[in-house]
Design an enzyme around this catalytic site. Structure first.
Site, PDB file in Angstrom:
ATOM      1  N   ARG A 192       0.830  -1.219   0.000  1.00 48.95           N
ATOM      2  CA  ARG A 192       0.000   0.000   0.000  1.00 48.95           C
ATOM      3  C   ARG A 192       0.859   1.262   0.000  1.00 48.95           C
ATOM      4  O   ARG A 192       0.532   2.239   0.664  1.00 48.95           O
ATOM      5  CB  ARG A 192      -0.965  -0.011   1.177  1.00 48.95           C
ATOM      6  CG  ARG A 192      -1.852  -1.266   1.228  1.00 48.95           C
ATOM      7  CD  ARG A 192      -2.941  -1.292   0.171  1.00 48.95           C
ATOM      8  NE  ARG A 192      -4.013  -0.405   0.479  1.00 48.95           N
ATOM      9  CZ  ARG A 192      -5.142  -0.754   1.119  1.00 48.95           C
ATOM     10  NH1 ARG A 192      -5.333  -1.992   1.483  1.00 48.95           N
ATOM     11  NH2 ARG A 192      -6.073   0.124   1.347  1.00 48.95           N
TER      12      ARG A 192
ATOM     13  N   ARG B 127      -3.615   7.296   0.410  1.00 46.38           N
ATOM     14  CA  ARG B 127      -4.064   8.555   0.997  1.00 46.38           C
ATOM     15  C   ARG B 127      -3.056   9.272   1.887  1.00 46.38           C
ATOM     16  O   ARG B 127      -3.248  10.437   2.192  1.00 46.38           O
ATOM     17  CB  ARG B 127      -5.359   8.336   1.767  1.00 46.38           C
ATOM     18  CG  ARG B 127      -6.543   8.333   0.812  1.00 46.38           C
ATOM     19  CD  ARG B 127      -7.850   8.283   1.547  1.00 46.38           C
ATOM     20  NE  ARG B 127      -8.134   6.903   1.903  1.00 46.38           N
ATOM     21  CZ  ARG B 127      -9.329   6.471   2.297  1.00 46.38           C
ATOM     22  NH1 ARG B 127     -10.319   7.322   2.442  1.00 46.38           N
ATOM     23  NH2 ARG B 127      -9.517   5.196   2.584  1.00 46.38           N
TER      24      ARG B 127
ATOM     25  N   ARG C 266      -6.978  11.501  -6.479  1.00 48.00           N
ATOM     26  CA  ARG C 266      -8.184  10.846  -5.947  1.00 48.00           C
ATOM     27  C   ARG C 266      -9.365  11.816  -5.964  1.00 48.00           C
ATOM     28  O   ARG C 266     -10.500  11.427  -6.239  1.00 48.00           O
ATOM     29  CB  ARG C 266      -7.883  10.361  -4.520  1.00 48.00           C
ATOM     30  CG  ARG C 266      -9.034   9.702  -3.788  1.00 48.00           C
ATOM     31  CD  ARG C 266      -9.328   8.335  -4.356  1.00 48.00           C
ATOM     32  NE  ARG C 266     -10.403   7.687  -3.619  1.00 48.00           N
ATOM     33  CZ  ARG C 266     -11.695   7.962  -3.805  1.00 48.00           C
ATOM     34  NH1 ARG C 266     -12.062   8.876  -4.689  1.00 48.00           N
ATOM     35  NH2 ARG C 266     -12.615   7.325  -3.125  1.00 48.00           N
TER      36      ARG C 266
ATOM     37  N   ASP D 277      -6.986  -2.751  -7.076  1.00 48.49           N
ATOM     38  CA  ASP D 277      -7.471  -3.282  -5.802  1.00 48.49           C
ATOM     39  C   ASP D 277      -7.812  -4.746  -5.991  1.00 48.49           C
ATOM     40  O   ASP D 277      -8.143  -5.177  -7.096  1.00 48.49           O
ATOM     41  CB  ASP D 277      -8.696  -2.510  -5.306  1.00 48.49           C
ATOM     42  CG  ASP D 277      -8.966  -2.815  -3.840  1.00 48.49           C
ATOM     43  OD1 ASP D 277      -8.288  -2.228  -2.987  1.00 48.49           O
ATOM     44  OD2 ASP D 277      -9.815  -3.682  -3.548  1.00 48.49           O
TER      45      ASP D 277
ATOM     46  N   TYR E  21     -14.876 -11.148   1.056  1.00 45.16           N
ATOM     47  CA  TYR E  21     -15.539  -9.878   0.708  1.00 45.16           C
ATOM     48  C   TYR E  21     -16.834 -10.126  -0.066  1.00 45.16           C
ATOM     49  O   TYR E  21     -17.807  -9.392   0.079  1.00 45.16           O
ATOM     50  CB  TYR E  21     -14.591  -8.974  -0.093  1.00 45.16           C
ATOM     51  CG  TYR E  21     -13.513  -8.367   0.780  1.00 45.16           C
ATOM     52  CD1 TYR E  21     -13.743  -7.187   1.480  1.00 45.16           C
ATOM     53  CD2 TYR E  21     -12.283  -8.991   0.941  1.00 45.16           C
ATOM     54  CE1 TYR E  21     -12.773  -6.632   2.310  1.00 45.16           C
ATOM     55  CE2 TYR E  21     -11.302  -8.450   1.769  1.00 45.16           C
ATOM     56  CZ  TYR E  21     -11.559  -7.273   2.452  1.00 45.16           C
ATOM     57  OH  TYR E  21     -10.595  -6.747   3.272  1.00 45.16           O
TER      58      TYR E  21
END
Ligand code: 1CP
Length: 328
Positions: free
Chosen positions: A9, A13, A22, A59, A135
């Site tokens: 990662r 952000r 973004r 992702d 998920y």
């Protein structure tokens, strides 16, 4: 020579330049499917910190999306996935069509490879079937994985069809990433640690072994497996899946990794992402302990899980300097 370093990662952000693109994208998935923006997000941390590898900006949940499920990323709630609740729901998922829907991701890989220095590694990735399945069955993230476990335990054949569906799409997806220019691929099994013994074997080890074997028949690349939280089962995972390297989460003891794993497989890890938030002497002390334990045999420096949004970018620069300054 110090070992190579990249960070799970490493885009995201915590970087102001990521927050800027973004904010321009209509949503997170748009960003993943916009090759210009996704290539830029991939390259940002490499440019800023001089890391040894770039990891494709995408992702793990683009695979369920490409299988035909609705996937949304709301800022504070985390990802939401249209639920798959039983074997009946599987009939509308088409694993062979998924790869064509992921064409923009392969264009991102091509653009990154063209822009990246030839000595920098480009890492492609996918979620491992168990983690992606959680998920899909839970509809998002989970604390206890109750719905997924209940399905797997009560109807292993039906649940096995879900795993097979994800597996088929994942093989095609990884092979296409390599064809587009990825040098290495990593399988993220972020929730591997919630299964025991035979369930770990059936839902983590076996699908991973089949993916590694199939990818290696079609593409000549090293594979890194990251069975997060698997503890002593990492040894079995490394031996049975055929991965070239195994990612270690933050809790794996260094002496055990050195004595048990490293004679057999390259290891990658495992600084606590919160030590990267902390920075300073505490971070550097632990980074050096990791290097002293693992840095003399095949090793890739990384975190034990992904960079968190609170991370000061300066601490990443300091970590890279610390690793580069170390000598075996
Ligand atoms: O709006 C945003 O910016 C969303 C934040 C974000 C980002 C930057 C998400 C949502 N995904 C990503 C990118 C991403 N995800 C990458 C590429 C970037 C890089 O590594 O530099 C990768 C490799 C992933 C992998 C990923 N996604 C994993 C496996 C690794 C891990 O953290 O365990 C998982 C579990 C996901 C699902 C996911 N996507 C996004 C979030 C917040 C999550 C985690 C949800 C949860 O906690 O269950």
């Amino acid at each position: 020579m110090p070992p190579p370093i990249w960070l799970m990662r490493q885009a995201g952000r915590y970087l102001p330049e990521y927050r800027a693109i973004r904010a321009e994208a209509k949503g997170f998935l748009y960003l993943c499917y916009d090759p210009a923006m996704a290539a830029e997000a991939t390259l940002q941390p490499v440019r800023r910190f001089g890391l040894d590898a770039a990891i494709l900006f995408s992702d793990i949940l683009v695979v369920p999306h490409a299988l035909g499920l609705a996937v949304t990323f709301e800022d504070e709630r985390g990802p939401e996935v249209e639920r798959v609740g039983s074997a009946r729901d599987l009939d509308r998922l088409d694993p062979t069509a998924a790869v064509s829907r992921l064409a923009p991701v392969f264009e991102t890989v091509r653009r990154v490879r063209a822009a990246l220095a030839s000595d920098a590694t480009l890492i492609g990735f996918a979620g491992a079937p168990w983690t992606v399945a959680t998920y899909m069955v839970e509809g998002g993230t989970s604390r206890d994985f109750a719905a997924t476990k209940r399905w797997a335990f009560s109807d292993p054949e039906g649940f096995g069809r879900l795993i097979d569906t994800i597996e088929t799409a994942t093989i095609d997806y990884l092979v296409a990433q390599v064809a587009a220019g990825a040098d290495v691929v990593q399988l993220f099994d972020s929730w591997a640690g919630v299964l025991a013994d035979e369930d770990f074997e059936r839902w983590c080890v076996a699908p991973t072994a089949r993916i590694v074997a199939a990818v290696k028949v079609r593409a000549d690349v090293p594979v890194i497996g990251f069975p997060r939280g698997a503890g002593v089962l990492i040894d079995r995972y490394a031996a049975a899946t055929g991965v070239d390297a195994v990612g270690l989460d933050t809790t794996v003891p260094l002496a055990w990794a050195r004595d048990v794993l490293q004679p057999k497989v390259t290891v990658q890890g495992n600084l606590d992402p919160l030590l990267l938030v902390t920075g300073g002497a505490a971070m550097e002390r632990r980074a050096r302990a990791i290097l002293e334990a693992l840095g003399r045999r095949p090793f890739i420096f990384n975190l034990g899980h992904g960079v968190v949004p609170e991370t000061p970018p300066d601490h990443v620069a300091a970590l890279v300097a610390c690793v580069r300054g170390w000598r075996p």
